[in-house]
Design an enzyme around this catalytic site. Structure first.
Site, short mmCIF file in Angstrom:
data_model
loop_
_atom_site.label_atom_id
_atom_site.label_comp_id
_atom_site.label_asym_id
_atom_site.label_seq_id
_atom_site.Cartn_x
_atom_site.Cartn_y
_atom_site.Cartn_z
CG ASP A 176 2.48 1.51 7.80
OD1 ASP A 176 2.12 0.97 6.73
OD2 ASP A 176 1.74 1.57 8.81
CG HIS A 207 -0.43 0.19 2.53
ND1 HIS A 207 -0.32 1.43 3.12
CD2 HIS A 207 0.06 -0.67 3.44
CE1 HIS A 207 0.19 1.31 4.34
NE2 HIS A 207 0.43 0.03 4.55
CD GLU A 245 -2.92 -1.36 5.12
OE1 GLU A 245 -2.68 -2.40 5.75
OE2 GLU A 245 -2.73 -0.24 5.62
CD GLU A 246 -1.97 2.59 7.32
OE1 GLU A 246 -2.61 2.04 8.23
OE2 GLU A 246 -0.74 2.48 7.18
CG ASP A 254 2.24 -2.98 5.24
OD1 ASP A 254 2.87 -1.92 5.46
OD2 ASP A 254 1.05 -3.14 5.55
#
Ligand code: BES
Ligand code: ZN
Length: 421
Positions: free
Chosen positions: A269, A257, A301-302, A330
């Site tokens: 991240d 992501h 994604e988050e 990731d």
């Protein structure tokens, strides 16, 4: 800086664009201001010096844009950067848009005896501003716990733990409560999710603020005002899908992501995974294996794996069943040794490689491999564990040689899965 102690590592400080090089046995650092990049002596014999900085440069480019929150203009720039880099590497790209609704806490609290106590709306809570009496629920808020008190028309307060937030909220609503407060059972605040829309407001409180209130409500009649102020908006995210022209059915899908959480520049991240996936694409571009691989930068994604869920939802079942593996990268740019978890057949294959990667059957962590695993696609989730700067404004650093090491391991796994070694 912890990483400085690992003296042979190349550390890329992304705030100041300062490159610090430590040499084993001879600690020294060289700082260059501006955007100048020193080409490291790569530990990997199969990585050219020019290539050795590419993934770190990608991370730097993404981080310099600021937090990459899905649905914000920064994501236009991030996606434009990725599209251009894939194009330069010889790939065609497609943008896959998708939408979801995102709830945001605009400041939620409760007022008791003219004192305002700040809390957090649970995800999935109803919005609401209401005044009512406060009723302490014994134990943890099972149905039988609610039966011991009369909470009809009142706001319930209960401790966190043992059962899910959604069960506490369901039991509260069924008992006639008009609101619910959940008090942390450990020091500090917490955020949580109820799942799909609940029809009473639900607020979390820290243990420090909540426990005295819970005790007070056990002793005396209290009137409180509960304010759960949330807004809901539709976010449009965009996955970036790259492959060679004419490759309609890959055998392997490699992804990571590219969005980050609010307030965090997301170097590890997950600019790290995004850059590793791109660097793998560059390495494969002029090889026959590129005919069998798609590369995806997932968005959203988050906020709950929205990009990968959209990809799986929109793919036809044959496309998914023809995949031999989905490799998800990731948080691979800093921290401990690389780990690959996932489908046993694939973790077993990783175990045969002569590479610094450990394997775990099954898996940890919520990330973009999960929707693929749910659709029976064999998956591998590559990460270097939780790091201290996770989801904070300090997620600013990656180590170039860890990105390169991850790239080489990823390439090895692809060769192994595709039977070309
Ligand atoms: N990058 C993390 C997942 C992760 C955590 C990888 C620790 C490696 C080590 C991911 O972006 C994330 O934060 N996931 C959430 C869940 C998701 C559904 C929002 C999580 O793990 O809490
Ligand atoms: Zn992540």
């Amino acid at each position: 800086m912890l990483s400085l102690l690992r003296s042979s590592r190349l550390i890329f400080s992304l705030v100041s664009t300062t490159l610090i090089i430590g040499i084993t046995g001879c600690p020294q650092s060289v700082s260059l201001s501006g955007s100048e990049i020193v080409e490291p002596q790569s530990a990997q014999s199969n990585v050219s010096p020019a290539a050795a900085n590419r993934a770190a440069t990608d991370v730097q480019a993404l981080v310099s844009l600021g937090p990459r929150v899905a649905g914000t203009p920064v994501m236009d720039q991030a996606s434009a950067y990725l599209i251009e880099e894939y194009r330069k590497a010889g790939y065609a790209t497609k943008i896959q848009p998708f939408s979801y609704s995102k709830v945001e806490d605009q400041g939620s609290n409760l007022i008791v005896e003219r004192t305002t106590i700040t809390g957090r709306a649970l995800n999935g809570s109803e919005a609401g501003n209401l005044s009512a009496s406060l009723v302490a629920i014994p134990n943890v808020g099972q149905i039988s716990d609610f039966e011991q008190v009369n909470v009809r028309g009142a706001i319930a307060i209960v401790e966190r733990g043992e059962i899910r937030f959604s069960e506490k909220a369901t039991n509260a609503a069924a008992a006639g409560a008009v609101g619910l407060i959940i008090v942390n059972n450990a020091p500090g605040d917490f955020s949580g999710s109820l799942g799909d829309g609940f029809d009473i407001p639900v607020l979390s409180l820290s243990q420090e603020q909540g426990r005295p209130l819970l005790k007070q409500a056990e002793r005396e009649q209290l009137e409180i005002t509960l304010n759960v102020n949330i807004t809901e908006r539709t976010v449009t995210g965009r996955n970036i899908i790259a492959h060679l022209a004419g490759v309609d059915q890959p055998s392997i899908l490699v992804g990571g992501h590219y969005d980050s959480v609010q307030g965090s520049p997301g170097a590890n991240d997950n600019a790290s995974g995004t850059a590793v996936v791109l660097e793998m694409a560059r390495n494969l571009a002029n090889t026959p294996l590129a005919q069998q691989v798609w590369f995806v930068a997932f968005d959203g994604e988050e906020d709950g794996l929205h990009g990968s869920r959209a990809f799986v939802r929109e793919a036809d079942s044959q496309f998914l069943s023809n995949l031999k593996g989905m490799l998800n990268f990731d948080m691979v740019g800093i921290n401990s040794a690389l780990q690959a978890s996932g489908t046993p057949t694939l973790t077993a294959l990783v175990g045969t490689l002569d590479q610094p990667v450990s394997t775990v059957e099954g898996g940890i962590g919520g990330s973009d491999h999960v929707p693929f695993a749910s659709a029976d696609v064999p998956v591998l989730f590559f990460n270097r564990g939780q790091d201290a700067n996770y989801h904070t404004p300090n997620d600013l650093q990656v180590e170039a040689d860890l990105l390169n090491e991850t790239t080489q391991i990823g390439l090895d796994v692809i060769r192994q899965v595709l039977g070309s070694r």
